[in-house]
Design a protein around this motif. Structure first.
Motif, PDB file in Angstrom:
ATOM      1  N   GLY A  96      60.866  81.034   3.085  1.00 43.42           N
ATOM      2  CA  GLY A  96      59.887  81.347   4.126  1.00 43.42           C
ATOM      3  C   GLY A  96      60.059  80.549   5.400  1.00 43.42           C
ATOM      4  O   GLY A  96      59.261  80.699   6.332  1.00 43.42           O
ATOM      5  N   ALA A  97      61.097  79.722   5.465  1.00 43.80           N
ATOM      6  CA  ALA A  97      61.311  78.867   6.639  1.00 43.80           C
ATOM      7  C   ALA A  97      62.044  79.652   7.719  1.00 43.80           C
ATOM      8  O   ALA A  97      63.279  79.755   7.720  1.00 43.80           O
ATOM      9  N   GLY A  98      61.295  80.206   8.651  1.00 42.22           N
ATOM     10  CA  GLY A  98      61.865  81.107   9.642  1.00 42.22           C
ATOM     11  C   GLY A  98      62.831  80.470  10.617  1.00 42.22           C
ATOM     12  O   GLY A  98      63.519  81.189  11.348  1.00 42.22           O
ATOM     13  N   PHE A  99      62.940  79.159  10.638  1.00 45.68           N
ATOM     14  CA  PHE A  99      63.829  78.494  11.589  1.00 45.68           C
ATOM     15  C   PHE A  99      65.251  78.352  11.068  1.00 45.68           C
ATOM     16  O   PHE A  99      66.120  77.824  11.764  1.00 45.68           O
ATOM     17  N   LEU A 100      65.523  78.826   9.837  1.00 43.05           N
ATOM     18  CA  LEU A 100      66.868  78.668   9.293  1.00 43.05           C
ATOM     19  C   LEU A 100      67.410  79.998   8.771  1.00 43.05           C
ATOM     20  O   LEU A 100      66.659  80.939   8.491  1.00 43.05           O
ATOM     21  N   THR A 101      68.732  80.048   8.663  1.00 37.88           N
ATOM     22  CA  THR A 101      69.443  81.198   8.109  1.00 37.88           C
ATOM     23  C   THR A 101      70.436  80.690   7.080  1.00 37.88           C
ATOM     24  O   THR A 101      71.062  79.641   7.280  1.00 37.88           O
ATOM     25  N   ILE A 102      70.591  81.417   5.985  1.00 41.04           N
ATOM     26  CA  ILE A 102      71.486  81.008   4.907  1.00 41.04           C
ATOM     27  C   ILE A 102      72.638  81.995   4.783  1.00 41.04           C
ATOM     28  O   ILE A 102      72.431  83.214   4.792  1.00 41.04           O
ATOM     29  N   SER A 103      73.842  81.472   4.690  1.00 43.19           N
ATOM     30  CA  SER A 103      75.004  82.285   4.345  1.00 43.19           C
ATOM     31  C   SER A 103      75.692  81.627   3.161  1.00 43.19           C
ATOM     32  O   SER A 103      75.917  80.411   3.159  1.00 43.19           O
ATOM     33  N   THR A 104      76.014  82.414   2.151  1.00 42.22           N
ATOM     34  CA  THR A 104      76.546  81.898   0.894  1.00 42.22           C
ATOM     35  C   THR A 104      77.747  82.707   0.454  1.00 42.22           C
ATOM     36  O   THR A 104      77.785  83.930   0.619  1.00 42.22           O
ATOM     37  N   VAL A 105      78.725  82.016  -0.112  1.00 41.53           N
ATOM     38  CA  VAL A 105      79.879  82.668  -0.745  1.00 41.53           C
ATOM     39  C   VAL A 105      79.794  82.381  -2.238  1.00 41.53           C
ATOM     40  O   VAL A 105      79.664  81.224  -2.652  1.00 41.53           O
ATOM     41  N   VAL A 106      79.860  83.436  -3.036  1.00 43.25           N
ATOM     42  CA  VAL A 106      79.840  83.303  -4.495  1.00 43.25           C
ATOM     43  C   VAL A 106      81.187  83.781  -5.035  1.00 43.25           C
ATOM     44  O   VAL A 106      81.541  84.958  -4.905  1.00 43.25           O
ATOM     45  N   VAL A 107      81.941  82.858  -5.603  1.00 45.20           N
ATOM     46  CA  VAL A 107      83.221  83.198  -6.219  1.00 45.20           C
ATOM     47  C   VAL A 107      82.982  83.464  -7.702  1.00 45.20           C
ATOM     48  O   VAL A 107      82.551  82.572  -8.436  1.00 45.20           O
ATOM     49  N   CYS A 108      83.242  84.686  -8.113  1.00 47.76           N
ATOM     50  CA  CYS A 108      83.053  85.094  -9.512  1.00 47.76           C
ATOM     51  C   CYS A 108      84.398  84.970 -10.208  1.00 47.76           C
ATOM     52  O   CYS A 108      85.180  85.930 -10.267  1.00 47.76           O
ATOM     53  N   LYS A 109      84.669  83.803 -10.727  1.00 48.21           N
ATOM     54  CA  LYS A 109      86.024  83.482 -11.177  1.00 48.21           C
ATOM     55  C   LYS A 109      86.495  84.343 -12.341  1.00 48.21           C
ATOM     56  O   LYS A 109      87.688  84.646 -12.438  1.00 48.21           O
ATOM     57  N   ARG A 110      85.600  84.752 -13.203  1.00 48.22           N
ATOM     58  CA  ARG A 110      86.014  85.563 -14.350  1.00 48.22           C
ATOM     59  C   ARG A 110      86.378  86.991 -13.945  1.00 48.22           C
ATOM     60  O   ARG A 110      86.959  87.726 -14.753  1.00 48.22           O
ATOM     61  N   HIS A 111      86.049  87.375 -12.722  1.00 44.40           N
ATOM     62  CA  HIS A 111      86.390  88.715 -12.248  1.00 44.40           C
ATOM     63  C   HIS A 111      87.612  88.717 -11.333  1.00 44.40           C
ATOM     64  O   HIS A 111      88.037  89.780 -10.870  1.00 44.40           O
ATOM     65  N   LEU A 112      88.178  87.553 -11.068  1.00 44.18           N
ATOM     66  CA  LEU A 112      89.379  87.485 -10.234  1.00 44.18           C
ATOM     67  C   LEU A 112      90.599  87.927 -11.029  1.00 44.18           C
ATOM     68  O   LEU A 112      90.785  87.514 -12.180  1.00 44.18           O
ATOM     69  N   PRO A 113      91.460  88.758 -10.440  1.00 47.09           N
ATOM     70  CA  PRO A 113      92.728  89.065 -11.099  1.00 47.09           C
ATOM     71  C   PRO A 113      93.513  87.780 -11.333  1.00 47.09           C
ATOM     72  O   PRO A 113      93.443  86.848 -10.530  1.00 47.09           O
TER      73      PRO A 113
END
Length: 238
Positions: free
Chosen positions: A69-86
């Motif tokens: 609910g903190a309108g002064f911030l923005t979040i960007s996230t990278v999720v590496v799903c290692k078990r799905h990587l070739p």
């Protein structure tokens, strides 16, 4: 970040790297906001607020909801799903895996800065055995790559490395990464807690409309293959 950087049979199935973005005006709000969060979970003034030290589930839900609910911030996230990587795409060296994930994040942060008419500066939380010289070398390498999608005109200007105690904004990044990690990574009983991420969702970076407005920007999934999409169907509801 949250989870193991490298890939092995015993490592976590996911690696998460999150950035909490604030503009210059927003930075003045971080200190009072963290003070409010500390008070809510019984931490003393000035104490760090690591997610791992918040033991009670209701407190974690509250923290995630407040950040969401903190309108002064923005979040960007990278999720590496290692078990799905070739298998051909597995990265075993910890620094290499970390930097590969950072590249995805820097690309998205630069797009956010470009669209906002801002210049990007970033600070990483210190991790063991990772040196600033390694970061500088990687930044130089990225600048030379034609396939790198970082918008260099707005930054990132040379990244810094600090600790959550010195640069308290990093405490918010720890909350974002750790809460997201728990939405994907099963605990010892095989349970995940998607609600943490659901509460954060209002602050996730979205660009445009459609199916990729979130998963290409505020929640970059790697890989986002058909198998990975089938494994995490709840993402479409965020």
């Amino acid at each position: 970040e949250a989870g193991d950087r490298a890939h092995s049979a015993k490592s976590s199935a996911h690696f998460v790297m999150s950035a909490v973005v604030v503009d210059d005006a927003g930075r003045a709000l971080v200190g009072p906001f963290l003070a409010q969060l500390r008070a809510a979970v019984g931490r003393q003034p000035g104490q760090e607020l690591p997610w791992r030290n918040i033991k009670k589930h209701p407190q974690k839900v509250h923290i995630a909801k407040e950040v969401g609910g903190a309108g002064f911030l923005t979040i960007s996230t990278v999720v590496v799903c290692k078990r799905h990587l070739p298998s051909a795409n597995l990265i075993l060296h910890q620094d290499t895996a970390y930097l590969f994930t950072l590249r995805f994040l820097l690309e998205r942060l630069s797009w956010l800065a470009r669209d906002s008419g801002e210049h990007l500066h970033y600070t990483l939380a210190h991790i063991r055995r990772f040196k600033k010289g390694t970061l500088r070398g990687y930044e130089s390498m990225l600048r030379a790559r034609d396939d790198c999608k970082v918008e260099w005109g707005v930054g990132p200007h040379g990244g810094q490395i600090s600790t959550p105690k010195v640069t308290e904004e990093l405490q918010l990044a720890d909350i974002a990464a750790s809460a997201t990690f728990r939405a994907f990574e099963p605990d010892q009983y095989g349970n995940t807690e998607v609600r943490y991420l659901t509460e954060l969702a209002p602050r996730l970076y979205r660009r445009g409309a459609g199916a990729n407005a979130l998963t290409s920007y505020g929640l970059k999934m790697h890989p986002w293959s058909a198998a990975a999409q089938a494994a995490y169907p709840w993402i479409s509801s965020l």
